[in-house]
Design a protein around this motif. Sequence first.
Motif, PDB file in Angstrom:
ATOM      1  N   PRO A 209       0.726  -1.187  -0.018  1.00  0.00           N
ATOM      2  CA  PRO A 209      -0.219  -0.065  -0.050  1.00  0.00           C
ATOM      3  C   PRO A 209       0.857   1.337  -0.173  1.00  0.00           C
ATOM      4  O   PRO A 209       1.889   1.549   0.434  1.00  0.00           O
ATOM      5  CB  PRO A 209      -0.701   0.004   1.264  1.00  0.00           C
ATOM      6  N   GLY A 210       0.487   2.158  -0.620  1.00  0.00           N
ATOM      7  CA  GLY A 210       0.962   3.560  -0.754  1.00  0.00           C
ATOM      8  C   GLY A 210       2.109   3.552  -2.200  1.00  0.00           C
ATOM      9  O   GLY A 210       2.508   4.624  -2.480  1.00  0.00           O
ATOM     10  N   THR A 211       1.999   2.502  -2.735  1.00  0.00           N
ATOM     11  CA  THR A 211       3.181   2.486  -4.096  1.00  0.00           C
ATOM     12  C   THR A 211       2.272   2.661  -5.281  1.00  0.00           C
ATOM     13  O   THR A 211       2.638   2.691  -6.337  1.00  0.00           O
ATOM     14  CB  THR A 211       3.919   1.296  -3.850  1.00  0.00           C
ATOM     15  N   GLY A 212       0.841   2.606  -5.223  1.00  0.00           N
ATOM     16  CA  GLY A 212      -0.043   2.943  -6.305  1.00  0.00           C
ATOM     17  C   GLY A 212      -1.017   3.830  -6.052  1.00  0.00           C
ATOM     18  O   GLY A 212      -0.933   4.794  -5.327  1.00  0.00           O
ATOM     19  N   GLU A 213      -2.168   3.579  -6.684  1.00  0.00           N
ATOM     20  CA  GLU A 213      -3.419   4.481  -6.838  1.00  0.00           C
ATOM     21  C   GLU A 213      -4.592   4.216  -5.706  1.00  0.00           C
ATOM     22  O   GLU A 213      -5.392   4.894  -5.556  1.00  0.00           O
ATOM     23  CB  GLU A 213      -4.037   4.626  -8.332  1.00  0.00           C
ATOM     24  N   ILE A 214      -4.382   3.083  -5.056  1.00  0.00           N
ATOM     25  CA  ILE A 214      -5.447   2.446  -4.196  1.00  0.00           C
ATOM     26  C   ILE A 214      -5.204   3.353  -2.794  1.00  0.00           C
ATOM     27  O   ILE A 214      -4.031   3.325  -2.167  1.00  0.00           O
ATOM     28  CB  ILE A 214      -5.538   1.149  -4.328  1.00  0.00           C
ATOM     29  N   ASN A 215      -6.216   4.085  -2.237  1.00  0.00           N
ATOM     30  CA  ASN A 215      -6.327   4.673  -1.072  1.00  0.00           C
ATOM     31  C   ASN A 215      -6.587   3.463   0.002  1.00  0.00           C
ATOM     32  O   ASN A 215      -7.692   3.221   0.757  1.00  0.00           O
ATOM     33  CB  ASN A 215      -7.423   5.621  -0.835  1.00  0.00           C
ATOM     34  N   TYR A 216      -5.521   2.795   0.671  1.00  0.00           N
ATOM     35  CA  TYR A 216      -5.578   1.620   1.394  1.00  0.00           C
ATOM     36  C   TYR A 216      -6.101   2.037   2.849  1.00  0.00           C
ATOM     37  O   TYR A 216      -6.716   1.367   3.678  1.00  0.00           O
ATOM     38  CB  TYR A 216      -4.631   0.656   1.352  1.00  0.00           C
ATOM     39  N   LYS A 217      -5.660   3.111   3.284  1.00  0.00           N
ATOM     40  CA  LYS A 217      -5.858   3.630   4.699  1.00  0.00           C
ATOM     41  C   LYS A 217      -7.296   3.770   4.685  1.00  0.00           C
ATOM     42  O   LYS A 217      -8.021   3.306   5.941  1.00  0.00           O
ATOM     43  CB  LYS A 217      -5.480   5.032   5.015  1.00  0.00           C
ATOM     44  N   ASN A 218      -8.196   4.426   3.842  1.00  0.00           N
ATOM     45  CA  ASN A 218      -9.707   4.582   3.978  1.00  0.00           C
ATOM     46  C   ASN A 218     -10.316   3.111   3.685  1.00  0.00           C
ATOM     47  O   ASN A 218     -11.157   2.747   4.531  1.00  0.00           O
ATOM     48  CB  ASN A 218     -10.192   5.239   2.625  1.00  0.00           C
ATOM     49  N   ILE A 219      -9.568   2.447   3.059  1.00  0.00           N
ATOM     50  CA  ILE A 219     -10.194   0.813   2.762  1.00  0.00           C
ATOM     51  C   ILE A 219     -10.145   0.276   3.835  1.00  0.00           C
ATOM     52  O   ILE A 219     -11.165  -0.574   4.476  1.00  0.00           O
ATOM     53  CB  ILE A 219      -9.776   0.241   1.525  1.00  0.00           C
TER      54      ILE A 219
END
Length: 307
Positions: free
Chosen positions: A256-266
């Motif tokens: 997480p954090g290396t692309g476009e997905i907002n994993y913190k929110n998910i």
Amino acid sequence: MKRRNFVQSSVLAGGALLASGVLKAAASDKNTSATAGKTFNLNYGIHDGMFKNHAGDDFVEQIKFAYEQGFRAIEDNGMSGRPVEQQKKIGDTLAKLGMAMGVFVQPGLSNDGNMLASGKAEHTENFIKSCQQAVEVAKRINSKLVTVVPGDFERRLPIGVQTGHVIEAIKKGTAIFELHGIIMVLEPLSDNPNLFLRTPDQGYEICKAVGSPNCKILYDMYHVQRNQGNIIPTLDLCIDEIGYYQIGDNPGRNEPGTGEINYKNIFKHIYDKGYRGVMGMEHGNAGKGKEGELALIKAYREVDSFM
């Protein structure tokens, strides 16, 4: 201002700045050490090779290192292919550390050799045999989760007929897993256009038709993003049939954090929904060597700080 007074003032100011910098660095170190080894809010499961630069090639040693960093689970796609003694050793290590085992991939079948959509007897028979083999592996490692992929499309048949064939085969496999308390998790994939199961709504349809708590969806957010996006809304639509989650940022399929997905929110959303099972870290390391492994740990500390 006299030169002597100016020099004294400059020295005092410089000393104050230095002290401030030292204090900030110390505070930063303190914050880092305060989280080092702390159990994460969600139960992220590491993969073999993720910490090999710190712990070596032995997966057991990597598991121990991961435990020290605060991880409390693993998953291992290749578990079925490991020697029996190694499976037992991994299972014993997890038990001693109090760590959970996530998914492993159903043994003995490849996508092109597992065409459940075809309805052919040999494919169903091979699938049932594979489910029986998976039970034995699960016992050695104390696992309750098995990844299942129905295989490729049978493009000479209507899609509804293919879906019916898949449902019937999955029902037979689920019946085996029900006897042992194991959950089959069906994984929609984005790897190539020939794969039958590609979206969570397809998985939802199959799970509803099978009608068993032992047949659920594996919600791999990397594949969902590649195939359709809308990770959170789709999750909410299918949530009562989701049995497991996997992680990977896009593009690149790294942490997480290396692309476009907002994993913190998910992750906050998944946590708020009440899920406390394993979250499989099915991705690579963006960085190389020990530095890359430390960056991965830092990335998870960041996205896990939603509380």
